[in-house]
Design an enzyme around this catalytic site. Structure first.
Site, mmCIF file in Angstrom:
data_model
loop_
_atom_site.group_PDB
_atom_site.id
_atom_site.type_symbol
_atom_site.label_atom_id
_atom_site.label_comp_id
_atom_site.label_asym_id
_atom_site.label_seq_id
_atom_site.Cartn_x
_atom_site.Cartn_y
_atom_site.Cartn_z
ATOM 1 N N THR A 30 0.858 -1.190 0.000
ATOM 2 C CA THR A 30 0.000 0.000 0.000
ATOM 3 C C THR A 30 0.891 1.236 0.000
ATOM 4 O OG1 THR A 30 -0.033 -0.031 2.386
ATOM 5 C CG2 THR A 30 -1.873 -1.079 1.281
ATOM 6 N N GLU A 71 -5.935 -3.473 -1.063
ATOM 7 C CA GLU A 71 -6.330 -4.624 -0.247
ATOM 8 C C GLU A 71 -7.530 -5.372 -0.815
ATOM 9 O OE1 GLU A 71 -5.646 -1.601 0.775
ATOM 10 O OE2 GLU A 71 -4.678 -1.546 2.745
ATOM 11 N N LYS A 90 -13.434 17.645 11.107
ATOM 12 C CA LYS A 90 -14.344 17.584 12.240
ATOM 13 C C LYS A 90 -14.460 18.967 12.844
ATOM 14 C CE LYS A 90 -16.040 14.157 15.282
ATOM 15 N NZ LYS A 90 -15.844 12.879 15.955
ATOM 16 N N TRP A 149 -18.991 16.140 11.473
ATOM 17 C CA TRP A 149 -18.180 15.812 10.309
ATOM 18 C C TRP A 149 -18.590 16.619 9.089
ATOM 19 C CZ3 TRP A 149 -18.230 9.740 10.696
ATOM 20 C CH2 TRP A 149 -17.252 9.344 11.608
HETATM 21 P P1 AMP Z 1 -5.183 2.441 -2.901
HETATM 22 O O1 AMP Z 1 -5.070 1.249 -2.048
HETATM 23 O O2 AMP Z 1 -3.946 3.232 -3.017
HETATM 24 O O3 AMP Z 1 -5.760 2.077 -4.238
HETATM 25 O O4 AMP Z 1 -6.225 3.434 -2.228
HETATM 26 C C1 AMP Z 1 -7.510 3.015 -1.852
HETATM 27 C C2 AMP Z 1 -8.325 4.188 -1.406
HETATM 28 O O5 AMP Z 1 -8.577 5.057 -2.505
HETATM 29 C C3 AMP Z 1 -9.695 3.833 -0.902
HETATM 30 O O6 AMP Z 1 -9.666 3.397 0.426
HETATM 31 C C4 AMP Z 1 -10.448 5.147 -1.078
HETATM 32 O O7 AMP Z 1 -10.185 6.039 -0.024
HETATM 33 C C5 AMP Z 1 -9.842 5.697 -2.328
HETATM 34 N N1 AMP Z 1 -10.718 5.406 -3.472
HETATM 35 C C6 AMP Z 1 -10.616 4.417 -4.367
HETATM 36 N N2 AMP Z 1 -11.583 4.501 -5.294
HETATM 37 C C7 AMP Z 1 -12.344 5.568 -4.987
HETATM 38 C C8 AMP Z 1 -13.509 6.196 -5.550
HETATM 39 N N3 AMP Z 1 -14.092 5.751 -6.659
HETATM 40 N N4 AMP Z 1 -14.002 7.285 -4.918
HETATM 41 C C9 AMP Z 1 -13.431 7.768 -3.807
HETATM 42 N N5 AMP Z 1 -12.330 7.248 -3.227
HETATM 43 C C10 AMP Z 1 -11.799 6.150 -3.814
#
Ligand code: AMP
Length: 545
Positions: A180, A327, A436, A441
């Protein structure tokens, strides 16, 4: 029990055999570093992948060993995608946008035994090489010249026979891993199994996702080092879709050229890429012939409603929002409209397409707050939890219990959402990005979406800034459209017409660019740091990244 169905393992060689026997002639196009195009087919690519698998065996790679790649999207990287897992080793894609110290840490944590590096990325690898304990470094290049002490990819595979057997593997064998991006704490590894990748590929092909078939040509803009290019290199081979890979050239003109010339039907990437493409299309209406392009998948951050509308109304291009995470392999939800919504007016449909959408089959969702699991009422906020056969059950080599996993087997995403009664999920924020204010929120995602709907705004990010009275207040950071400096008061009025008064940011500041994460998303932690004293002294500005 006697009489049951066959227990055929779900492993990647099954996809390779299918592509070889049914789709051998389908094309794979890659843009090289020098911008020229390289053309190959599934037959040739998988033949070479088999040779690479044999070469790695000869170098001493054994089942379970990690083999890393540090590479852009192209056919050789695709060969590694098949060779490494199908010989029983683990494909570990290193993120080339990370700092060399982080790449080094991750490569050592994964104990990568062999590393495949693009020659154009050699200057980056050099900063890590002496600190990583890899036994062999293989360099991928077109000119045959590689740094001393490394192996040249083409010479290496040319020495091998092309008779790799593509035999099934036990489906729970580890196939690939990705760390990640981790803006806080140490990066954590997600380890994908053959089974999870095969099921995910199948899921991606479903109609409520990409509806993939051999009639498609797919251009993943999302990097192969970011969640396996969202699994597309595997899903395309399973369904016989042709692939187009942009190499290192991710600027709008290069991408638009490929989308047009290669007659791409589906493309996928993060919103920041599409915001750039939209500006390029707006600047040259009708210049590109994109009538074959049927879906632009947008995920990784929220796709602003204004962007979805602009593509559709100004350029006839259809955006499909999808949500996922490293994940979750990553496919979790898609904003595919139900038949009931298709009966509704255009405004309602756009509003739903700007949500993250409903979980795809095999993925389950729920949200939880301090009171417990929240109702699907569209207003109660809680942290999204997911489970499914392509969701991680723990992180790679982490010790002890991890609070990201619930005792009843769900993964806590860290995303704060509402879920409506039809199961449409709307992300309000990452939990660390929430504002916040006075105990309530405020959704930065909602404010950003509205700001990016204003004609004077190209990009916008909203962050929490410490505030003496309200604890935190929102601050908006805005990149104006070229040549059109914005009027702060007008933007506040625009937001005031759409949100409760106390949601409107106290300040809207203009910047030239918004910093990006390694995955191309807005790097809000950097903005929080930069503006932490904007509403008062830095002394009480303690909110961390
Ligand atoms: P990553 O593991 O780097 O792909 O990041 C995952 C995170 O990206 C998720 O937990 C979300 O916070 C954000 N994310 C992924 N897809 C979307 C989406 N369509 N809209 C808003 N946030 C997203």
């Amino acid at each position: 029990m006697h009489g049951l169905m066959m227990d055929v393992p779900l492993s990647l060689p099954m996809i390779a055999r299918r592509a070889l026997s049914l789709y051998g002639g389908r094309s794979i196009v890659s843009r090289r570093a020098d911008k020229s195009l390289h053309r190959t087919t599934y037959r040739e690519m998988l033949g070479r992948a088999g040779q690479l698998a044999r070469a790695l065996q000869r170098l001493g790679v054994r089942p379970g060993d990690r083999v890393a790649t540090l590479a852009w999207n192209h056919a050789r990287h695709l060969e590694a995608y098949y060779a490494i897992p199908c010989m029983g080793a683990v494909l570990h894609t290193l993120n080339l946008r990370l700092h060399p110290d982080d790449i080094t840490w991750i490569a050592n944590h994964a104990e990568d035994k062999v590393v495949l590096v693009d020659k154009v990325l050699w200057p980056l690898w050099e900063k890590c090489a002496s600190r990583v304990n890899a036994q062999h470094v293989i360099v991928m290049t077109d000119d045959g010249v590689v740094p001393p002490g490394t192996l040249e990819y083409e010479a290496l595979i040319a020495a091998e026979a092309a008779d790799f057997a593509w035999d099934d593997l036990p489906e729970t064998t580890a196939a690939a891993m990705c760390y990640t991006s981790g803006t806080t704490g140490q990066p954590k590894g997600a380890l994908y199994s053959h089974r999870s990748i095969v099921l995910h590929a199948m899921g991606e092909g479903m109609l409520c996702a990409l509806g993939l078939s051999e009639r498609d040509t797919v251009l993943p803009v999302v990097p192969m080092f970011h969640v396996n290019a969202w699994g597309l290199p595997y899903a395309c081979a399973m369904f016989g879709a042709a692939q187009v890979h942009p190499g290192p050239h991710l600027d709008p003109a290069s991408l638009l050229g490929l989308l047009q010339d290669e007659r791409v039907t589906i493309t996928a990437g993060v919103p920041t890429i599409w915001l750039g493409i939209l500006q390029a299309l707006d600047a040259a209406p009708g210049h590109y012939e994109l009538s074959r392009l049927r879906t632009m998948v947008v995920g990784g951050s929220a796709a602003p409603e204004a962007m979805i509308r602009a593509f559709e109304e100004r350029h006839g291009l259809h955006v499909l929002q999808a949500w996922g995470m490293t994940e979750t392999s990553p496919l979790g939800t898609t904003a595919y409209l139900s038949p009931e919504l298709l009966q509704k007016d255009a405004n309602t449909q756009y509003a739903y397409r700007a949500k993250q959408g409903r979980p795809v089959p095999m993925v389950e969702v729920r949200a939880r707050n301090e009171q417990g699991i929240v109702d699907w009422d569209g207003t109660s906020m809680g942290e999204l939890e997911v489970r499914g056969p392509w969701v991680v059950s723990s992180y790679y080599l982490t010790e002890g219990a991890d609070d990201r996993f619930t005792s009843d087997g769900w993964f806590r995403t860290g995303d704060i959402v509402t879920i409506d009664r039809d199961g449409y999920v709307t992300i309000q924020d990452r939990s660390k990005d929430l504002v916040k204010s006075g105990g309530e929120w405020i959704s930065s995602v909602a404010l950003e979406g509205a700001l990016m709907g204003h004609p004077d705004v190209a990009e916008a990010a909203v962050v929490a800034v410490p505030h003496a009275k309200w604890d935190e207040r929102p601050l908006a950071v805005v990149v104006p459209r070229s040549g059109q400096p914005f009027d702060e008061a007008a933007l506040k009025t625009w937001l005031g017409e759409r949100f409760a008064k106390w949601w409107v940011p106290d300040a809207i500041v203009q910047v030239e660019t918004i910093p990006r994460t390694s995955a191309g998303k807005f790097l809000k932690s950097a903005l929080r740091e930069q503006f932490k004293a904007h509403y008062g002294s830095a002394d009480n500005a303690t909110r961390g990244g």
